[in-house]
Write an enzyme that holds these catalytic residues in place. Structure first.
Site, PDB file in Angstrom:
ATOM      1  N   ARG A   1       0.841  -1.185   0.000  1.00 43.79           N
ATOM      2  CA  ARG A   1       0.000   0.000   0.000  1.00 43.79           C
ATOM      3  C   ARG A   1       0.883   1.245   0.000  1.00 43.79           C
ATOM      4  NH1 ARG A   1      -3.482  -2.710  -1.577  1.00 43.79           N
ATOM      5  NH2 ARG A   1      -5.532  -3.128  -0.687  1.00 43.79           N
TER       6      ARG A   1
ATOM      7  N   HIS B   1       0.060  -0.375 -10.081  1.00 42.25           N
ATOM      8  CA  HIS B   1      -0.667  -1.273  -9.173  1.00 42.25           C
ATOM      9  C   HIS B   1      -1.024  -2.586  -9.880  1.00 42.25           C
ATOM     10  CE1 HIS B   1      -3.074  -1.195  -5.203  1.00 42.25           C
ATOM     11  NE2 HIS B   1      -2.768  -2.442  -5.525  1.00 42.25           N
TER      12      HIS B   1
END
Lengths: 309, 309
Positions: free
Chosen positions: A224, A272
């Protein structure tokens, strides 16, 4: 017939087609399709609209379409009694192993050095490094971190893993707690961060802790974006303290076009994609859990909300 | 006392120090030091000055400091009766596995695509590829090629290997001969070329054969630079037929600064470092072979000059 509400935008038809095979007696709808809120039994997704869950009186479980559940935990419309279920692997560990291995090889084989030489048409051999000279540190030893640490060790790297609480992984030296983290950082050339996003991990890799890494160390960031200080990372690379970074996650995604990370010659950016949810194993796990719910059996992958992951 | 002449320029002191431990009764000199040609029993090196071997009347064996012996075979001052010995692995297979794996991951994980997106600050997910969807072709199944093919297969890639004559490698589909090469190329996404440089392999990867690879395929070239057509490679990448290349070896080294390869966004260049000779295992092998010579035993790694490798 039970209804599953899929919150995955364009992917709803893909999930519907898979569920038609895996669980034909399940009605699958998307949030952008017409559906009766009172009929929804389950939700599968990432980022549902605020307040959505409060409009679903018959909701029996929420299935996160990924390993990280921080976005779902941050909501205020999920009753504590409702099972929140995360995916266990679903093909993501394999992908994360590839991503981390790519990062480890990038550092070991001096790819950024040679890329920069190539820009200057410079033919110069750098001193070789062996796998044994490439100390890997893996933060987080859950289903992803444990797989990554174990596979990198099997490939021949010396690997140290760290988790908040004590864990064991075959072939991996495992540390834990605050002292363990300081020790790991000081002995690491390639740091692979796979910690979940929790109140305890947010901001964990601040300027001080990143500065504890070995000189020239490399950061692989694939969990994250809220866990480390991007400005400090750039400063430490520019000062020659760190050697570069492979970054997949960011505080704001998509990464804003004015971010200095985009153009740094020692930072590689991916959007991502380090480990994406594969539809087939995801559907399999969700269908299995729905069968368990129907049979009154305990679900697999239920998030312990007191631990935040 | 026997004398070993080292032809490795700046590295002579390193070799001398290692031999002092591995074989203390061996006198080690460098070509740039004073030495008596009549006293030289062995030579270890790469590129000796033309005619050097003809000046060494007591020469008993030549040890190549690498796996490739094409430069030594091309000389006219090496009597056919003199054993020419190559290194068997000496740490090079491990390095070649890393290099090939880096190339395979580059293709599988679309690193060039994401690098190009990064240049344009573009955040866009590309369709993921699994290892099972990444067909590897390895040309050459000798000590290096066999190790690379086997390790990539163990990592989970479907691997096909090719050699001139039939070979077998665990977990690898092995083809041979002209038809086998055509078949391999047509089924390959990532081509790893580890063929030795011989009259048969020079120019082998010409425009036609490179064009047989799967659309978007990637070339990892780490043996010798005389085996493929660089201009054709650039054309095929620019036409979108090939996806890119990782190149370690070139027809002229250092690669000339005016080569268009330096600046191509889908070509990564390393300066002949895919697998470098590690001094310690090299010294060990040479010392072992000198002991065999002294004991009248057969040497390990003698080049069959009729086969050119």
């Amino acid at each position: 017939m039970e209804t599953l509400l899929v919150v995955a935008a364009a992917e709803t038809p893909v999930y519907r087609a898979r569920f038609a095979q895996a669980m034909p007696d399940l009605h699958v709808v998307g949030t952008d399709e017409g559906f009766d809120p009172a009929a929804v039994d389950y939700v599968a997704g990432w980022h549902a609209a605020p307040g959505l869950f409060a409009t679903l009186p018959g909701l029996r479980a929420v299935f996160a379409l990924g390993a990280g559940v921080d976005a779902l935990l941050a909501r205020d419309d999920l009753p504590a009694s409702l099972p929140l279920v995360r995916l266990l692997d679903a093909g993501m560990a394999e992908q994360m192993v590839e991503y981390a291995l790519f990062g480890a090889l990038t550092w070991q084989r001096r790819v950024h050095d040679y890329d920069l030489q190539q820009r200057h048409r410079l033919w110069r051999k750098q001193p070789p490094r062996t796998r044994g000279e490439t100390a890997i540190g893996v933060l987080g030893l859950g289903s992803l971190g444990g797989a990554v640490a174990g596979e990198l060790a099997r490939f021949g790297y010396p690997v140290t893993g760290w988790s908040r609480r004590p864990r064991e992984v075959d072939g991996v030296r495992c540390l834990h707690g605050d002292d363990g983290l300081v020790q790991l950082l000081g002995e690491t050339d390639v740091l692979v961060n796979l910690l979940p996003s929790t109140p305890q991990t947010r901001g964990l890799l601040d300027r001080h802790r990143l500065g504890l890494l070995r000189p020239g160390a490399y950061l692989v960031q694939a969990s994250r974006g809220d866990q480390f200080d991007h400005a400090a990372l750039v400063d430490l690379i520019d000062d020659g303290c760190l050697g570069g970074a492979l970054l997949d996650v960011f505080e704001r995604e998509p990464l804003p076009t004015d971010s200095p990370l985009w153009t740094h010659p020692r930072i590689r950016i991916t959007p991502h994609v380090a480990a994406t949810t594969l539809v087939e194993p995801a559907v399999q796990q969700i269908a299995d859990n729905i069968r368990r719910l129907r049979g009154g059996e305990p679900l697999q992958g239920v998030v312990d909300r007191r631990q935040d992951y």
